[in-house]
Design a protein around this motif. Structure first.
Motif, PDB file in Angstrom:
ATOM      1  N   SER A   1       0.834  -1.213   0.000  1.00 38.52           N
ATOM      2  CA  SER A   1       0.000   0.000   0.000  1.00 38.52           C
ATOM      3  C   SER A   1       0.861   1.251   0.000  1.00 38.52           C
ATOM      4  N   VAL A   2       1.960   1.218   0.736  1.00 35.26           N
ATOM      5  CA  VAL A   2       2.862   2.373   0.761  1.00 35.26           C
ATOM      6  C   VAL A   2       3.445   2.634  -0.617  1.00 35.26           C
ATOM      7  N   ALA A   3       3.882   1.584  -1.267  1.00 34.04           N
ATOM      8  CA  ALA A   3       4.459   1.729  -2.601  1.00 34.04           C
ATOM      9  C   ALA A   3       3.432   2.242  -3.594  1.00 34.04           C
ATOM     10  N   PHE A   4       2.196   1.720  -3.478  1.00 32.97           N
ATOM     11  CA  PHE A   4       1.156   2.128  -4.419  1.00 32.97           C
ATOM     12  C   PHE A   4       0.807   3.607  -4.250  1.00 32.97           C
TER      13      PHE A   4
ATOM     14  N   ILE B   1      -7.445   1.542  -1.377  1.00 29.44           N
ATOM     15  CA  ILE B   1      -8.490   2.036  -2.269  1.00 29.44           C
ATOM     16  C   ILE B   1      -9.129   3.309  -1.715  1.00 29.44           C
ATOM     17  N   SER B   2      -9.353   3.340  -0.407  1.00 27.30           N
ATOM     18  CA  SER B   2      -9.958   4.525   0.215  1.00 27.30           C
ATOM     19  C   SER B   2      -9.057   5.742   0.067  1.00 27.30           C
ATOM     20  N   MET B   3      -7.762   5.562   0.332  1.00 25.17           N
ATOM     21  CA  MET B   3      -6.823   6.666   0.194  1.00 25.17           C
ATOM     22  C   MET B   3      -6.737   7.139  -1.256  1.00 25.17           C
ATOM     23  N   ALA B   4      -6.767   6.176  -2.154  1.00 29.45           N
ATOM     24  CA  ALA B   4      -6.670   6.535  -3.566  1.00 29.45           C
ATOM     25  C   ALA B   4      -7.866   7.378  -3.992  1.00 29.45           C
ATOM     26  N   PHE B   5      -9.053   6.967  -3.610  1.00 28.75           N
ATOM     27  CA  PHE B   5     -10.232   7.738  -3.986  1.00 28.75           C
ATOM     28  C   PHE B   5     -10.287   9.075  -3.252  1.00 28.75           C
ATOM     29  N   LEU B   6      -9.727   9.141  -2.064  1.00 27.40           N
ATOM     30  CA  LEU B   6      -9.626  10.420  -1.376  1.00 27.40           C
ATOM     31  C   LEU B   6      -8.709  11.368  -2.141  1.00 27.40           C
ATOM     32  N   LEU B   7      -7.612  10.827  -2.636  1.00 26.51           N
ATOM     33  CA  LEU B   7      -6.702  11.634  -3.453  1.00 26.51           C
ATOM     34  C   LEU B   7      -7.380  12.079  -4.740  1.00 26.51           C
ATOM     35  N   LEU B   8      -8.153  11.180  -5.342  1.00 28.02           N
ATOM     36  CA  LEU B   8      -8.884  11.561  -6.552  1.00 28.02           C
ATOM     37  C   LEU B   8      -9.829  12.731  -6.271  1.00 28.02           C
ATOM     38  N   THR B   9     -10.497  12.649  -5.136  1.00 27.94           N
ATOM     39  CA  THR B   9     -11.414  13.734  -4.765  1.00 27.94           C
ATOM     40  C   THR B   9     -10.671  15.059  -4.605  1.00 27.94           C
TER      41      THR B   9
END
Length: 348
Positions: free
Chosen positions: A5-8, A303-311
């Motif tokens: 997750s850190v790498a992603f 996935i949650s962090m990714a979508f938060l970043l997208l937002t």
């Protein structure tokens, strides 16, 4: 949180930062927009100056037409008026020392009437042709700062249009200053008498040269017209330059925004694809490893962090969120990610 997750999320940060680094506008965009506003204000001022000069050119043309049609009085008409003015002034100079020189007294009233009659002739050209400019013959004029180009030009050429008429210390001032003041002839100084005498003779000479004054006025009006055309050309060129500059700045702003949006859209789509690959890739993992990823909620957090970043990215690019808030949110997310990683390692 797992190393995966850190790498992603580190990769996500890389794409976001890379997209932001491709554009040159974030730091200079407010300055560019401010410059556009300044140029727009200047353009409005120049348009007002352009309209002012168009109206001024119309006035000049009217004055030129009037001057061409102006007829000077003949010598037979001016000779008795000149003689009357000289006689009236001589009567004031030769009055008894105790004679009162003010309104209601014969010497003063005769001088006032003769000068008024004389002024109707000498001011004929100005009153008929130059009043379109708003000019007035006043002994005590109020000087104000010019606010338009036409006013600046008029101030520059006004003495020539007035024929260089001397007012200060002249007979007109004498009549105004001695009205109802009760001054005796003896109280009038020699220097004042000499000054008025010179002014009377100067105005008489000017009247005798009215033909030359008309020609001089025509030349001055032509010079004024030429100067107005030059100023109008300068204003028009500046308006064209401003329009060009505004167009270039608008293009730069829109191009920079488009480049930024393109890079960010690419980053968003790439992030979505990566999330799908990560989610679907679980089925290809070892069963035990896949179970561990799901049980410790690593996949959900990623996935949650990714979508938060997208937002955050979408709100930032849509200018729905201040730049300072974007930096704060990204810093908070990064702090949570790496802080959680350190907590997990200590727990082990």
């Amino acid at each position: 949180m797992s190393k995966l997750s850190v790498a992603f999320l580190s990769g996500i940060f890389f794409f976001v930062c890379h997209a932001d680094a491709q554009q040159d506008l974030p730091k200079s965009k407010p300055l560019l927009e401010r410059r556009v506003v300044e140029l727009a204000d200047e353009a409005r001022q120049k348009e007002a100056s352009k309209l002012d000069l168009v109206q001024f050119a119309t006035k000049i043309k009217q004055a030129q037409q009037c001057t061409d049609q102006f007829k000077n009085p003949t010598k037979d008409q001016t000779a008795p008026i000149i003689a009357k003015l000289r006689t009236a002034w001589t009567a004031v100079v030769n009055a008894k020392p105790t004679a009162i020189i003010d309104a209601g007294r014969s010497e003063y009233d005769e001088l006032s009437r003769s000068f008024e009659e004389f002024s109707r002739i000498t001011k004929g050209l100005s009153e008929r042709c130059f009043q379109v400019f708003g000019m007035r013959h006043r002994p005590f004029g109020i000087v104000t700062e010019p606010t338009t180009i036409s006013e600046q030009l008029l101030i520059q050429y006004r003495p020539q249009l007035r024929g260089g008429r001397v007012i200060s210390g002249g007979v007109e001032n004498f009549i105004m200053l001695h009205s109802n003041e009760g001054h005796t002839r003896a109280s009038i100084s020699v220097s004042e008498i000499n000054s008025v005498t010179r002014d009377v003779e100067a105005q008489i000479q000017q009247l005798e040269k009215q033909d030359e004054a008309v020609e001089a006025a025509k030349n001055t009006l032509q010079q004024l017209a030429d100067a107005s055309v030059r100023e109008a050309t300068i204003v028009r060129q500046r308006i064209e330059e401003i329009d060009k500059l505004i167009g270039e700045l608008d293009t730069k702003l829109s191009t920079g925004t488009a480049a930024t949006d393109k890079q960010l859209i690419f980053a968003v789509y790439l992030m979505i694809v990566a999330l799908l690959i990560l989610f679907l890739g679980i089925r290809f993992l070892d069963k035990e490893l896949a179970t561990t990823v799901i049980e410790n909620r690593s996949l959900v957090e990623v996935i949650s962090m990714a979508f938060l970043l997208l937002t955050v990215i979408i709100l930032g690019t849509g200018e729905k969120m201040p730049r300072e808030a974007i930096g704060t949110l990204l810093g908070s997310i990064a702090g949570y990610i790496f802080g959680r990683k350190m907590s997990d390692e200590r727990a082990k």
